[in-house]
Design a protein around this motif. Sequence first.
Motif, PDB file in Angstrom:
ATOM      1  N   GLY A   1     105.518 -32.058 -12.093  1.00 55.27           N
ATOM      2  CA  GLY A   1     105.191 -32.412 -10.695  1.00 55.27           C
ATOM      3  C   GLY A   1     104.313 -31.361 -10.028  1.00 55.27           C
ATOM      4  N   PRO A   2     104.743 -30.082 -10.012  1.00 52.04           N
ATOM      5  CA  PRO A   2     103.899 -29.056  -9.402  1.00 52.04           C
ATOM      6  C   PRO A   2     102.527 -28.920 -10.078  1.00 52.04           C
ATOM      7  CG  PRO A   2     106.139 -28.252  -9.687  1.00 52.04           C
ATOM      8  CD  PRO A   2     106.076 -29.581 -10.382  1.00 52.04           C
ATOM      9  N   THR A   3     102.482 -29.125 -11.401  1.00 49.38           N
ATOM     10  CA  THR A   3     101.197 -28.996 -12.108  1.00 49.38           C
ATOM     11  C   THR A   3     100.253 -30.129 -11.707  1.00 49.38           C
ATOM     12  OG1 THR A   3     102.361 -27.955 -13.948  1.00 49.38           O
ATOM     13  CG2 THR A   3     100.136 -28.744 -14.395  1.00 49.38           C
ATOM     14  N   VAL A   4     100.786 -31.357 -11.657  1.00 54.08           N
ATOM     15  CA  VAL A   4      99.948 -32.504 -11.257  1.00 54.08           C
ATOM     16  C   VAL A   4      99.481 -32.311  -9.813  1.00 54.08           C
ATOM     17  CG1 VAL A   4      99.980 -34.990 -10.761  1.00 54.08           C
ATOM     18  CG2 VAL A   4     100.913 -34.130 -12.923  1.00 54.08           C
ATOM     19  N   PHE A   5     100.366 -31.831  -8.954  1.00 50.46           N
ATOM     20  CA  PHE A   5      99.990 -31.561  -7.559  1.00 50.46           C
ATOM     21  C   PHE A   5      98.792 -30.606  -7.510  1.00 50.46           C
ATOM     22  CE2 PHE A   5     100.702 -28.129  -4.353  1.00 50.46           C
ATOM     23  CZ  PHE A   5     100.114 -28.772  -3.268  1.00 50.46           C
ATOM     24  N   LEU A   6      98.895 -29.476  -8.224  1.00 56.42           N
ATOM     25  CA  LEU A   6      97.811 -28.478  -8.185  1.00 56.42           C
ATOM     26  C   LEU A   6      96.532 -29.011  -8.819  1.00 56.42           C
ATOM     27  CD1 LEU A   6      99.777 -25.212  -9.075  1.00 56.42           C
ATOM     28  CD2 LEU A   6      98.801 -25.808  -6.841  1.00 56.42           C
ATOM     29  N   ALA A   7      96.667 -29.867  -9.842  1.00 57.44           N
ATOM     30  CA  ALA A   7      95.489 -30.372 -10.557  1.00 57.44           C
ATOM     31  C   ALA A   7      94.776 -31.480  -9.791  1.00 57.44           C
ATOM     32  CB  ALA A   7      95.918 -30.893 -11.934  1.00 57.44           C
ATOM     33  N   SER A   8      95.490 -32.144  -8.898  1.00 56.48           N
ATOM     34  CA  SER A   8      94.947 -33.355  -8.266  1.00 56.48           C
ATOM     35  C   SER A   8      94.340 -33.049  -6.903  1.00 56.48           C
ATOM     36  CB  SER A   8      96.074 -34.380  -8.103  1.00 56.48           C
ATOM     37  OG  SER A   8      96.997 -33.909  -7.131  1.00 56.48           O
ATOM     38  N   GLU A   9      93.769 -34.098  -6.312  1.00 55.91           N
ATOM     39  CA  GLU A   9      93.192 -34.002  -4.955  1.00 55.91           C
ATOM     40  C   GLU A   9      94.238 -33.496  -3.951  1.00 55.91           C
ATOM     41  OE1 GLU A   9      91.686 -37.881  -3.726  1.00 55.91           O
ATOM     42  OE2 GLU A   9      91.872 -37.238  -1.637  1.00 55.91           O
ATOM     43  N   ALA A  10      95.509 -33.812  -4.200  1.00 54.21           N
ATOM     44  CA  ALA A  10      96.581 -33.393  -3.281  1.00 54.21           C
ATOM     45  C   ALA A  10      96.637 -31.876  -3.125  1.00 54.21           C
ATOM     46  CB  ALA A  10      97.929 -33.925  -3.784  1.00 54.21           C
ATOM     47  N   GLY A  11      96.140 -31.141  -4.134  1.00 47.39           N
ATOM     48  CA  GLY A  11      96.199 -29.680  -4.089  1.00 47.39           C
ATOM     49  C   GLY A  11      94.873 -29.024  -3.749  1.00 47.39           C
ATOM     50  N   ASN A  12      93.914 -29.800  -3.230  1.00 43.22           N
ATOM     51  CA  ASN A  12      92.539 -29.298  -3.077  1.00 43.22           C
ATOM     52  C   ASN A  12      92.384 -28.044  -2.215  1.00 43.22           C
ATOM     53  OD1 ASN A  12      91.311 -31.066  -4.746  1.00 43.22           O
ATOM     54  ND2 ASN A  12      90.315 -32.295  -3.179  1.00 43.22           N
ATOM     55  N   TYR A  13      93.306 -27.816  -1.260  1.00 40.82           N
ATOM     56  CA  TYR A  13      93.138 -26.651  -0.360  1.00 40.82           C
ATOM     57  C   TYR A  13      94.109 -25.518  -0.721  1.00 40.82           C
ATOM     58  CZ  TYR A  13      91.574 -24.393   3.985  1.00 40.82           C
ATOM     59  OH  TYR A  13      91.025 -23.533   4.904  1.00 40.82           O
ATOM     60  N   VAL A  14      94.691 -25.624  -1.919  1.00 44.14           N
ATOM     61  CA  VAL A  14      95.628 -24.590  -2.375  1.00 44.14           C
ATOM     62  C   VAL A  14      94.926 -23.759  -3.451  1.00 44.14           C
ATOM     63  CG1 VAL A  14      97.880 -24.150  -3.435  1.00 44.14           C
ATOM     64  CG2 VAL A  14      97.558 -26.172  -1.983  1.00 44.14           C
ATOM     65  N   THR A  15      94.750 -22.475  -3.205  1.00 46.20           N
ATOM     66  CA  THR A  15      94.148 -21.626  -4.244  1.00 46.20           C
ATOM     67  C   THR A  15      94.654 -20.195  -4.130  1.00 46.20           C
ATOM     68  OG1 THR A  15      92.089 -21.149  -5.442  1.00 46.20           O
ATOM     69  CG2 THR A  15      91.975 -20.992  -3.023  1.00 46.20           C
ATOM     70  N   GLY A  16      94.763 -19.540  -5.287  1.00 48.53           N
ATOM     71  CA  GLY A  16      95.221 -18.149  -5.340  1.00 48.53           C
ATOM     72  C   GLY A  16      96.740 -18.002  -5.298  1.00 48.53           C
ATOM     73  N   GLN A  17      97.442 -19.132  -5.370  1.00 48.06           N
ATOM     74  CA  GLN A  17      98.898 -19.111  -5.172  1.00 48.06           C
ATOM     75  C   GLN A  17      99.655 -19.158  -6.505  1.00 48.06           C
ATOM     76  OE1 GLN A  17      99.917 -18.740  -1.963  1.00 48.06           O
ATOM     77  NE2 GLN A  17      97.707 -18.708  -1.596  1.00 48.06           N
ATOM     78  N   THR A  18     100.898 -18.700  -6.454  1.00 44.99           N
ATOM     79  CA  THR A  18     101.829 -18.937  -7.558  1.00 44.99           C
ATOM     80  C   THR A  18     103.006 -19.721  -7.007  1.00 44.99           C
ATOM     81  OG1 THR A  18     101.199 -16.947  -8.775  1.00 44.99           O
ATOM     82  CG2 THR A  18     103.385 -17.843  -9.228  1.00 44.99           C
ATOM     83  N   ILE A  19     103.273 -20.870  -7.605  1.00 47.39           N
ATOM     84  CA  ILE A  19     104.447 -21.661  -7.218  1.00 47.39           C
ATOM     85  C   ILE A  19     105.556 -21.349  -8.224  1.00 47.39           C
ATOM     86  CG2 ILE A  19     105.409 -23.981  -6.926  1.00 47.39           C
ATOM     87  CD1 ILE A  19     102.659 -25.003  -6.246  1.00 47.39           C
ATOM     88  N   PHE A  20     106.655 -20.794  -7.747  1.00 47.77           N
ATOM     89  CA  PHE A  20     107.778 -20.505  -8.639  1.00 47.77           C
ATOM     90  C   PHE A  20     108.647 -21.750  -8.778  1.00 47.77           C
ATOM     91  CE2 PHE A  20     106.364 -16.323  -7.330  1.00 47.77           C
ATOM     92  CZ  PHE A  20     106.251 -15.719  -8.569  1.00 47.77           C
ATOM     93  N   VAL A  21     108.760 -22.217 -10.002  1.00 47.49           N
ATOM     94  CA  VAL A  21     109.565 -23.417 -10.289  1.00 47.49           C
ATOM     95  C   VAL A  21     110.800 -22.884 -11.000  1.00 47.49           C
ATOM     96  CG1 VAL A  21     109.553 -25.698 -11.378  1.00 47.49           C
ATOM     97  CG2 VAL A  21     107.419 -24.730 -10.479  1.00 47.49           C
ATOM     98  N   ASP A  22     111.785 -22.490 -10.180  1.00 47.76           N
ATOM     99  CA  ASP A  22     112.802 -21.572 -10.710  1.00 47.76           C
ATOM    100  C   ASP A  22     114.207 -21.838 -10.187  1.00 47.76           C
ATOM    101  OD1 ASP A  22     112.569 -20.769  -8.110  1.00 47.76           O
ATOM    102  OD2 ASP A  22     112.182 -18.651  -8.542  1.00 47.76           O
ATOM    103  N   GLY A  23     114.442 -23.014  -9.624  1.00 50.06           N
ATOM    104  CA  GLY A  23     115.781 -23.304  -9.107  1.00 50.06           C
ATOM    105  C   GLY A  23     116.213 -22.316  -8.037  1.00 50.06           C
ATOM    106  N   GLY A  24     115.257 -21.602  -7.448  1.00 52.93           N
ATOM    107  CA  GLY A  24     115.554 -20.630  -6.382  1.00 52.93           C
ATOM    108  C   GLY A  24     115.838 -19.225  -6.898  1.00 52.93           C
ATOM    109  N   MET A  25     115.728 -19.013  -8.223  1.00 54.74           N
ATOM    110  CA  MET A  25     116.116 -17.713  -8.795  1.00 54.74           C
ATOM    111  C   MET A  25     115.405 -16.530  -8.139  1.00 54.74           C
ATOM    112  SD  MET A  25     115.214 -15.145 -10.952  1.00 54.74           S
ATOM    113  CE  MET A  25     116.250 -13.840 -11.584  1.00 54.74           C
ATOM    114  N   SER A  26     114.083 -16.655  -7.934  1.00 50.00           N
ATOM    115  CA  SER A  26     113.318 -15.475  -7.499  1.00 50.00           C
ATOM    116  C   SER A  26     113.567 -15.099  -6.039  1.00 50.00           C
ATOM    117  CB  SER A  26     111.814 -15.695  -7.733  1.00 50.00           C
ATOM    118  OG  SER A  26     111.354 -16.807  -7.015  1.00 50.00           O
ATOM    119  N   ILE A  27     114.289 -15.938  -5.269  1.00 50.28           N
ATOM    120  CA  ILE A  27     114.543 -15.575  -3.870  1.00 50.28           C
ATOM    121  C   ILE A  27     115.997 -15.169  -3.642  1.00 50.28           C
ATOM    122  CG2 ILE A  27     112.672 -16.868  -2.781  1.00 50.28           C
ATOM    123  CD1 ILE A  27     116.140 -18.341  -2.845  1.00 50.28           C
TER     124      ILE A  27
END
Length: 257
Positions: free
Chosen positions: A228-254
């Motif tokens: 899901g997050p990969t398709v979001f970033l790859a598609s038009e839906a993610g067009n204004y998102v750049t330079g970011q890291t999305i942690f897909v981690d069940g909340g572990m890193s916070i």
Amino acid sequence: MYLPSFRLDGQKVIVTGAGRGIGRALAIGLAEAGADIALLSRTKEDLEETAKYIKDLGREALIVPTDVTKREDIKESLNHIVGKWGKVNVLINNAGMNIRSKALDVTDEEWQKIMDTNLKSTFMMSQEVGKIMKETNTDGKIISISSVAGTVALRTGVVYAATKAAMIQMTKVLAMEWGQYNICVNSIGPWYFKTPLTEKLLADPEYLHEILSVTPLNRVGELQELVGPTVFLASEAGNYVTGQTIFVDGGMSIKGF
Ligand SMILES: NC(=O)c1ccc[n+]([C@@H]2O[C@H](COP(=O)([O-])OP(=O)(O)OC[C@H]3O[C@@H](n4cnc5c(N)ncnc54)[C@H](OP(=O)(O)O)[C@@H]3O)[C@@H](O)[C@H]2O)c1
């Protein structure tokens, strides 16, 4: 209409490390979203297996055996892909490995192998595909699979952690330099997902218990949950998102304690 498209119909996507684990799941998920996929790794038989799923979806799968630590291999593979497709819309830098030595035991050979496979390959692939995107005037997306280990101190080993942290920072600098070409560069930081890389660790009940005790969602991830997050970033839906890291981690890193 406010809802942008999450579809990738007609898009040409390269996935490295597409022979198993996360890479295979991403390749299939991106094909389900409508993309044609070039599959890269060193083991042709694994790529053929991934390709079956993609062809069953009616999408094109190019099997391109490549060692992504070697510049000449990368160039040859990209020549082949661009010869077929004329362009690349999306690059997924997923190939990676680990050797979990303690810092005092790390050898020069281990250092070099992990650095080359995780970090140098990500840079070389991004650089060569970035050139193609610029030359063909393609609004591109580059997505690298880093890790929670790139931001939280874990027992995954110091070299692996250093490569994943560097991938996160490289993402920011490439995004800054290539924004002018409409190339978005992002990263995804997974926590534990069951793949050939992690299955032995996750089979140890004590280790699993430790992992879950620092995971707010109290479970390891399902491979589909990276799609899901990969398709979001790859598609038009993610067009204004750049330079970011999305942690897909069940909340572990916070999580504190
Ligand atoms: N699984 C997790 O929980 C987890 C968590 C955080 C981050 N990650 C990251 O996610 C990525 C994928 O992990 P995974 O668990 O799916 O690993 P995996 O099951 O071991 O798969 C790794 C893939 O990378 C390929 N690869 C390795 N070295 C390569 C090279 N030199 N050239 C081309 N391909 C190469 C492998 O194919 P060949 O060996 O056939 O070349 C394989 O297809 C890695 O970057 C990993 O660090 C995974």
